[in-house]
Structure formats: C-alpha cells, structure tokens
Design an enzyme around this catalytic site. Structure first.
Site, PDB file in Angstrom:
ATOM      1  N   CYS A  49      34.607  40.599  70.224  1.00  0.00           N
ATOM      2  CA  CYS A  49      33.879  39.471  70.809  1.00  0.00           C
ATOM      3  C   CYS A  49      34.162  38.147  70.104  1.00  0.00           C
ATOM      4  O   CYS A  49      33.924  37.083  70.661  1.00  0.00           O
ATOM      5  CB  CYS A  49      32.385  39.751  70.811  1.00  0.00           C
ATOM      6  SG  CYS A  49      31.910  41.183  71.803  1.00  0.00           S
TER       7      CYS A  49
ATOM      8  N   ASN B 276      27.915  40.196  78.812  1.00  0.00           N
ATOM      9  CA  ASN B 276      28.773  40.032  77.641  1.00  0.00           C
ATOM     10  C   ASN B 276      30.210  40.334  78.059  1.00  0.00           C
ATOM     11  O   ASN B 276      30.562  41.481  78.319  1.00  0.00           O
ATOM     12  CB  ASN B 276      28.316  40.985  76.530  1.00  0.00           C
ATOM     13  CG  ASN B 276      29.120  40.832  75.252  1.00  0.00           C
ATOM     14  OD1 ASN B 276      30.185  40.222  75.237  1.00  0.00           O
ATOM     15  ND2 ASN B 276      28.619  41.417  74.174  1.00  0.00           N
TER      16      ASN B 276
ATOM     17  N   HIS C 252      28.816  32.757  71.737  1.00  0.00           N
ATOM     18  CA  HIS C 252      29.217  33.984  72.414  1.00  0.00           C
ATOM     19  C   HIS C 252      28.033  34.487  73.221  1.00  0.00           C
ATOM     20  O   HIS C 252      26.904  34.560  72.721  1.00  0.00           O
ATOM     21  CB  HIS C 252      29.651  35.024  71.376  1.00  0.00           C
ATOM     22  CG  HIS C 252      29.791  36.403  71.929  1.00  0.00           C
ATOM     23  ND1 HIS C 252      30.501  36.678  73.084  1.00  0.00           N
ATOM     24  CD2 HIS C 252      29.315  37.599  71.492  1.00  0.00           C
ATOM     25  CE1 HIS C 252      30.452  37.979  73.321  1.00  0.00           C
ATOM     26  NE2 HIS C 252      29.740  38.553  72.375  1.00  0.00           N
TER      27      HIS C 252
END
Length: 325
Positions: free
Chosen positions: A115, A282, A252
C-alpha cells in the site's frame, strides 16, 4: 541556488466498470452495510472484469495522465509502476504498459511496497529525475487485489478494490526553497518484524501459488497512526513547514478511522482531507493517485497548493511525500 525538482505535469486514473456494494457482499457473507461503514467508511469498491489485468488498468490511467499533462507518450523515458498484483511473476507489468503506450526507449520496472508502493515509486522516480538520469517519468499505482482475496474472510474481502492512478513527473529547475513546485521531500521506512500482521500466504518461491491476503486488523490499526505521523513530522522538519501550511492531505485510503485519527493527531482540519475510501475501498498502491485525480478533477487541488501524501502497507512499509502542485 537552484534545485532540480520533480514537477507534476498531470494525473489520471482508471476504475473498472463493475461496482461491488456492501449490500451485495452482505448477501454472500456474514456482514452488513452498517458494520462495514462503521468500521471502515467503505460503501463500495470496483472489481476488475474477467480478463482485465493490472496492466490494462495501468495503461488506461497512464493515458489519462498523459492527456491531462498534454504530453506525448514518446517524451516519457522512465516508468515506475507500483503494484503487488502484477500480471505475471515476470516480466514486470511496467514493460507491458511501456509497450502498449508505444514506448521503446528508456526504462520501465515494477516496485513492490504494497500500500506504500506509490510513495516509494514517487521517491524512486524523483531520485532518478533529480540526478539527471531521466527527464520525464510516469509513476503509476495499479492493483487488482480482488484476485488475491479470500472471499469467505469477512475481515479482509470487504476492504479492498481494484483500480489505477498515475502522474507524469518532469525534472525542472526551481529556486530551491519550500515554495518550489514539485516534490519537496520524501521519507520511506520499513520494518520486517511486522510481516505476519499483513501478508499474502503464497508466492512462486515458497508455495508456487499466488496465495491469499491475510491481515491482523487490530494490529495494523494499532501501529498505523504512529508510523504515519512520524514520517510526516520528518517531512515538516526537512522543509521547514508545518500542518498549518498544508492545503491538502491525501492519505492512503485504507480506513476512514485511521485517516481521521491521523489528521486529528497532525492538527489537519477535516475539510483539507481528501477522502475516496467510501467509493473505492482500499486499492493499495493505486489509492493515493486515484484520490489525487479526484481532487484535481473537481478543482480542489490547484497549481501552487502544498499537498501532503502518506501511506502504510504490508511489511510493514510506510512513507510520506510533500509536494507543491
């Protein structure tokens, strides 16, 4: 004294057409829209179609970024693609993107930091540009996490989605202060002691399989805010700036509670936070460039704005980037 900075010329994004809502997931597994929204802030996510690969998403995002920047693909001499879900074990998905764009010069490679991948890719491209090795780069985050999810695990399958985002960077001389356009500073960290908290239980060198994503959600949450804010304080220290100087915070997009807690700790006003987690879920390395593209398109992020980026991912990896648009 002038400094060479990596200036963002344009950005673009791509999302698969298929939207998977919380209600649809609730019909398959033991969960509910209320539970997912309360714990994560996610309401829907996009899922790649059969035969739609990470490279396809990346190419579409890259083309959108090139169009927004108003530059030709042939002017690109570096492609750094952040992904944990490549089309193949090798070659790099970046070379598939390079070929599809008709680029047959320069370099293209993948970067894997989960990520945090887009922040790591930005930092990597920035170093190549600032040292003069390349002049113009495509930095892409692209993922098809739906391919590595255990759809019977309600703790993970509700969290992730597919998508891609990209930016075009160009090395440009700037005066050499915190008022410069472009990337002002990047800060990267990793700590392999935390591997078991967020990982995929397979790979070509171990199980000869792709494996599924596994996560200890509470442990990830416990570490996230502290790690994120530490590298942001590093960015402030390196540039002589503070939270008060930030125009936009683009974190993020993993979990709204983590984002809210981080902004609160940093004293960044909620109205300065760009949130897309509700619509995208996500999307790992794609989440920051996807959010950037949304905020640029709707007119929030404008030339001259100071934009703070941060991410944390499996490994653990985490990092920050501070740039002036």
């Amino acid at each position: 004294m002038t400094a060479l900075r990596s200036v963002v010329l344009g950005c673009g994004s791509y999302l698969p057409q298929r939207i998977l809502t919380n209600a649809e997931l609730a019909a398959r597994i033991d969960t509910s829209d209320e539970w997912i929204v309360q714990r994560t802030g996610i309401r829907q996510r996009h899922i790649a179609a059969e035969g739609e690969f990470t490279s396809h998403l990346a190419v579409n995002a890259a083309r959108a970024a090139l169009a927004h920047a108003g530059v030709d693909a042939q002017s690109i001499d570096l492609i750094v693609l952040a992904t944990s879900t490549p089309d193949n074990t090798f070659p790099a998905t970046a070379v598939a993107v390079q070929n599809e764009l008709g680029i047959h010069h320069g370099a293209a490679f993948d970067l894997q930091a989960v990520c945090s991948g887009f922040i790591f890719a930005l930092a990597t491209a920035d170093n190549f540009l600032r040292c003069g090795a390349y002049k113009r780069a495509l930095v892409i985050g692209a993922e098809t996490f739906s391919r590595i999810l255990d759809w019977s695990d309600r703790g993970t399958c509700v969290l992730f989605g597919d998508g891609a985002g990209a930016v075009v960077l160009e090395a440009q001389p700037q005066p050499g202060s915190s008022l410069d356009r472009g990337l002002l500073t990047t800060h990267l960290r990793s700590d392999g002691r935390h591997k078991s908290k967020l990982y995929v239980d397979g790979g070509p060198g171990s199980t000869r399989t792709v494996g599924y994503l596994r996560m200890e959600g509470r442990e990830v949450f416990k570490h996230a805010v502290g790690m994120i804010t530490d590298v942001i304080y590093d960015a402030f220290k390196a540039t002589g700036t503070s939270a008060a100087d930030i125009d936009w915070f683009v974190p993020h997009q993993a979990n709204k509670r983590i984002i809210d807690a981080s902004a609160h700790k940093l004293h960044i006003a909620p109205e300065k936070v760009v949130l897309t987690v509700d619509l995208h879920g996500n999307t790992s390395a794609a989440s920051i460039p996807l959010a950037l593209a949304v905020a640029v398109k709707d007119g929030r992020i404008r030339k001259g704005d100071l934009v703070l980026l941060e991410a944390m991912g499996g490994g653990f990896t985490w990092g920050s980037a501070l740039l002036r648009w």
